[in-house]
Write a protein that holds these residues in place. Structure first.
Motif, mmCIF file in Angstrom:
data_model
loop_
_atom_site.group_PDB
_atom_site.id
_atom_site.type_symbol
_atom_site.label_atom_id
_atom_site.label_comp_id
_atom_site.label_asym_id
_atom_site.label_seq_id
_atom_site.Cartn_x
_atom_site.Cartn_y
_atom_site.Cartn_z
ATOM 1 N N TYR A 134 -6.656 0.175 -2.352
ATOM 2 C CA TYR A 134 -6.970 -0.246 -3.722
ATOM 3 C C TYR A 134 -8.423 -0.737 -3.785
ATOM 4 O O TYR A 134 -8.679 -1.944 -3.802
ATOM 5 C CB TYR A 134 -6.022 -1.364 -4.180
ATOM 6 N N PRO A 135 -9.377 0.171 -3.804
ATOM 7 C CA PRO A 135 -10.791 -0.227 -3.743
ATOM 8 C C PRO A 135 -11.258 -1.053 -4.940
ATOM 9 O O PRO A 135 -12.262 -1.761 -4.835
ATOM 10 C CB PRO A 135 -11.527 1.119 -3.671
ATOM 11 N N ASP A 136 -10.561 -0.970 -6.063
ATOM 12 C CA ASP A 136 -10.966 -1.736 -7.243
ATOM 13 C C ASP A 136 -10.281 -3.097 -7.329
ATOM 14 O O ASP A 136 -10.573 -3.882 -8.238
ATOM 15 C CB ASP A 136 -10.657 -0.938 -8.517
ATOM 16 N N LEU A 137 -9.372 -3.386 -6.423
ATOM 17 C CA LEU A 137 -8.642 -4.647 -6.426
ATOM 18 C C LEU A 137 -9.495 -5.742 -5.800
ATOM 19 O O LEU A 137 -10.023 -5.586 -4.707
ATOM 20 C CB LEU A 137 -7.340 -4.485 -5.635
ATOM 21 N N GLU A 138 -9.635 -6.855 -6.505
ATOM 22 C CA GLU A 138 -10.398 -7.999 -5.995
ATOM 23 C C GLU A 138 -9.478 -8.839 -5.111
ATOM 24 O O GLU A 138 -8.528 -9.457 -5.591
ATOM 25 C CB GLU A 138 -10.931 -8.848 -7.147
ATOM 26 N N ILE A 139 -9.758 -8.853 -3.814
ATOM 27 C CA ILE A 139 -8.952 -9.645 -2.888
ATOM 28 C C ILE A 139 -9.578 -11.028 -2.750
ATOM 29 O O ILE A 139 -10.772 -11.157 -2.489
ATOM 30 C CB ILE A 139 -8.855 -8.958 -1.526
ATOM 31 N N VAL A 140 -8.761 -12.046 -2.932
ATOM 32 C CA VAL A 140 -9.223 -13.429 -2.861
ATOM 33 C C VAL A 140 -8.391 -14.168 -1.816
ATOM 34 O O VAL A 140 -7.157 -14.153 -1.874
ATOM 35 C CB VAL A 140 -9.087 -14.132 -4.233
ATOM 36 N N LEU A 141 -9.062 -14.793 -0.871
ATOM 37 C CA LEU A 141 -8.371 -15.604 0.121
ATOM 38 C C LEU A 141 -8.292 -17.046 -0.375
ATOM 39 O O LEU A 141 -9.280 -17.589 -0.872
ATOM 40 C CB LEU A 141 -9.103 -15.568 1.460
ATOM 41 N N VAL A 142 -7.120 -17.639 -0.245
ATOM 42 C CA VAL A 142 -6.918 -19.049 -0.591
ATOM 43 C C VAL A 142 -6.624 -19.788 0.709
ATOM 44 O O VAL A 142 -5.670 -19.456 1.420
ATOM 45 C CB VAL A 142 -5.751 -19.229 -1.581
ATOM 46 N N THR A 143 -7.423 -20.775 1.038
ATOM 47 C CA THR A 143 -7.244 -21.484 2.302
ATOM 48 C C THR A 143 -5.958 -22.306 2.288
ATOM 49 O O THR A 143 -5.418 -22.625 1.233
ATOM 50 C CB THR A 143 -8.415 -22.440 2.584
ATOM 51 N N LEU B 117 6.780 -8.411 -6.390
ATOM 52 C CA LEU B 117 5.777 -7.595 -5.702
ATOM 53 C C LEU B 117 6.058 -6.109 -5.855
ATOM 54 O O LEU B 117 5.135 -5.302 -6.044
ATOM 55 C CB LEU B 117 5.732 -7.951 -4.220
ATOM 56 N N SER B 118 7.322 -5.726 -5.775
ATOM 57 C CA SER B 118 7.666 -4.308 -5.821
ATOM 58 C C SER B 118 7.463 -3.705 -7.205
ATOM 59 O O SER B 118 7.323 -2.489 -7.333
ATOM 60 C CB SER B 118 9.111 -4.102 -5.372
ATOM 61 N N GLU B 119 7.434 -4.538 -8.237
ATOM 62 C CA GLU B 119 7.270 -4.035 -9.597
ATOM 63 C C GLU B 119 5.818 -3.962 -10.047
ATOM 64 O O GLU B 119 5.514 -3.391 -11.092
ATOM 65 C CB GLU B 119 8.056 -4.904 -10.580
ATOM 66 N N VAL B 120 4.914 -4.555 -9.274
ATOM 67 C CA VAL B 120 3.507 -4.614 -9.677
ATOM 68 C C VAL B 120 2.817 -3.274 -9.465
ATOM 69 O O VAL B 120 2.967 -2.637 -8.419
ATOM 70 C CB VAL B 120 2.754 -5.702 -8.886
ATOM 71 N N ASP B 121 2.036 -2.861 -10.454
ATOM 72 C CA ASP B 121 1.145 -1.714 -10.300
ATOM 73 C C ASP B 121 -0.210 -2.256 -9.851
ATOM 74 O O ASP B 121 -0.981 -2.762 -10.664
ATOM 75 C CB ASP B 121 1.016 -0.951 -11.620
ATOM 76 N N PHE B 122 -0.479 -2.180 -8.568
ATOM 77 C CA PHE B 122 -1.711 -2.763 -8.034
ATOM 78 C C PHE B 122 -2.954 -1.972 -8.447
ATOM 79 O O PHE B 122 -4.072 -2.468 -8.299
ATOM 80 C CB PHE B 122 -1.616 -2.901 -6.510
ATOM 81 N N ASN B 123 -2.766 -0.769 -8.957
ATOM 82 C CA ASN B 123 -3.897 -0.038 -9.518
ATOM 83 C C ASN B 123 -4.338 -0.629 -10.854
ATOM 84 O O ASN B 123 -5.418 -0.317 -11.348
ATOM 85 C CB ASN B 123 -3.523 1.437 -9.706
ATOM 86 N N GLN B 124 -3.480 -1.449 -11.451
ATOM 87 C CA GLN B 124 -3.808 -2.089 -12.721
ATOM 88 C C GLN B 124 -3.862 -3.612 -12.581
ATOM 89 O O GLN B 124 -3.660 -4.341 -13.543
ATOM 90 C CB GLN B 124 -2.773 -1.724 -13.793
ATOM 91 N N CYS C 292 0.813 -1.218 0.000
ATOM 92 C CA CYS C 292 0.000 0.000 0.000
ATOM 93 C C CYS C 292 0.847 1.269 0.000
ATOM 94 O O CYS C 292 0.443 2.284 -0.574
ATOM 95 C CB CYS C 292 -0.948 -0.014 1.198
ATOM 96 N N CYS C 293 2.009 1.211 0.625
ATOM 97 C CA CYS C 293 2.897 2.377 0.648
ATOM 98 C C CYS C 293 3.868 2.375 -0.531
ATOM 99 O O CYS C 293 4.627 3.334 -0.697
ATOM 100 C CB CYS C 293 3.690 2.414 1.952
#
Length: 282
Positions: free
Chosen positions: A182-191, A129-136, A101-102
Motif C-alpha cells: 500500500y504505497p499510498d498508505l501513511e504508516i504511523v508508529l505510536v510508541t 481489520l478484515s473489513e477495511v479497504d486499506f487502498n482507501q 496485505c494478503c
C-alpha cells in the motif's frame, strides 16, 4: 482430442476456483474510505464501551478511526510462530501485516476460534481489520511495544536487523511489507506509553526476563522510523503521562488507561495526526 478437452476443462475449473478464492477474500471488505486504522495492543484495544480511545480520537480530530487492536500481543514473534491455535503469535505485527496485505485473516480466525484465552473484543478487532479497504485508508497506526517490554523481548539484533523475534526486526518487516503493498498508505508508529506496574519499579528502571527498560524500546522504534522516514507519535515522552501523574490517568495496576487517561491519550493522538495530515496536504 479428449485429453485436450479434459485439460481445458480442468484449467477452466481451476480458474473458476481461483476466482472464487479471490472473491471470498475480498467479499467482506467494505468499499468505503477510512481516515485512520489503529492496530497494536491493549493500550488502544482494551476499552470498547465507556469512553474509548477511538471515540475521543474522533471527537478531537474530526477523523474516523477503526479500532483493530488486541490485548497482550507483541510486535515480535515468538517460539510458537506459525503454529495454529496460538493466538498471541498470529496477532503479532508480522502476521497481522501479512494478513492485511494478503487480505486473508483465515489464520487469525482459526486461532481465535480454537483459543481458550482470547478476550471477548478480539473478534471485533479482527472483524474491523478484515473489513477495511486499506487502498482507501489514509493512516495506519502501529501501536506496539508494551508487551515486547513486559515479555523481555530483545529490542534489536545487530547481526540480523530483520530478525522478527526482536522488536526492531518485527517493525522493519511490517513496515516494508505494508509500504510495498500500500504505497499510498501513511504508516504511523505510536510508541509504548509510560507505565508503572503495581509492585514494581517504574518502566525507566524496571526490566523483565532479561529484557531492557521501556525507554530502550522507544529508542529502537524511533531509530526504525528514521530509517524508513516514518512518522512517530511519541506518547512515551510527549503525551503528558509520566511518573509524576500516572496514578491520575491509569487504572490501579499502573498499565492501562482509565477514562481520563484514554481521553488525554486520544486527544494527543488526534493532535499529532491532524498535524501530520495537514503537513501532507500543504
Amino acid at each position: 482430442m479428449f485429453p485436450l478437452i479434459g485439460i481445458a476443462a480442468a484449467f477452466a475449473v481451476c480458474s473458476f476456483l481461483l476466482w472464487l478464492g479471490y472473491r471470498s477474500v475480498d467479499a467482506g471488505i467494505k468499499e468505503e474510505p477510512q481516515d485512520v486504522v489503529a492496530t497494536g495492543d491493549s493500550i488502544i484495544g482494551k476499552e470498547r464501551n465507556d469512553g474509548t480511545v477511538e471515540e475521543y480520537f474522533e471527537k478531537y480530530s474530526g477523523l474516523t478511526m477503526v479500532n483493530g487492536a488486541f490485548g497482550g500481543n507483541c510486535a515480535s514473534v515468538g517460539e510458537n510462530a506459525g503454529r495454529y491455535s496460538y493466538q498471541s503469535e498470529s496477532i503479532t505485527l508480522p502476521e497481522l501485516a501479512k494478513a492485511i496485505c494478503c487480505r486473508d485473516f483465515s489464520v487469525q480466525r482459526a486461532d481465535l476460534a480454537m483459543s481458550q484465552t482470547k478476550i471477548e473484543y478480539f473478534d471485533d478487532s479482527l472483524k474491523n481489520l478484515s473489513e477495511v479497504d486499506f487502498n482507501q485508508t489514509k493512516v495506519l497506526m502501529l501501536a506496539f511495544g508494551t508487551n515486547d517490554y513486559l515479555s523481555g523481548k530483545k529490542t534489536d539484533d545487530p547481526a540480523d536487523p530483520y530478525n522478527v523475534e526482536t522488536y526492531g526486526g518485527a517493525l522493519r518487516y511490517g513496515i516494508e511489507l505494508l509500504e510495498k503493498t500500500y504505497p499510498d498508505l501513511e504508516i504511523v508508529l505510536v510508541t509504548p506509553l509510560f507505565c508503572h506496574i503495581s509492585g514494581w519499579e517504574n518502566c525507566l528502571e524496571q526490566s523483565f526476563y532479561g529484557g531492557e527498560t521501556l525507554d530502550k524500546y522507544v529508542e529502537t522504534e524511533k531509530k526504525v522510523a528514521e530509517q524508513y522516514g516514518v512518522y512517530v507519535i511519541d506518547v512515551f515522552y510527549e503525551s503528558g503521562i509520566d511518573e509524576s501523574n500516572f496514578e491520575e490517568y491509569m487504572e490501579e495496576g499502573g498499565l492501562h488507561l482509565n477514562r481520563e487517561g484514554r481521553e488525554k491519550y486520544a486527544r494527543f493522538l488526534a493532535q499529532k495526526t491532524t498535524e501530520l495530515l495537514k503537513e501532507k496536504n500543504e
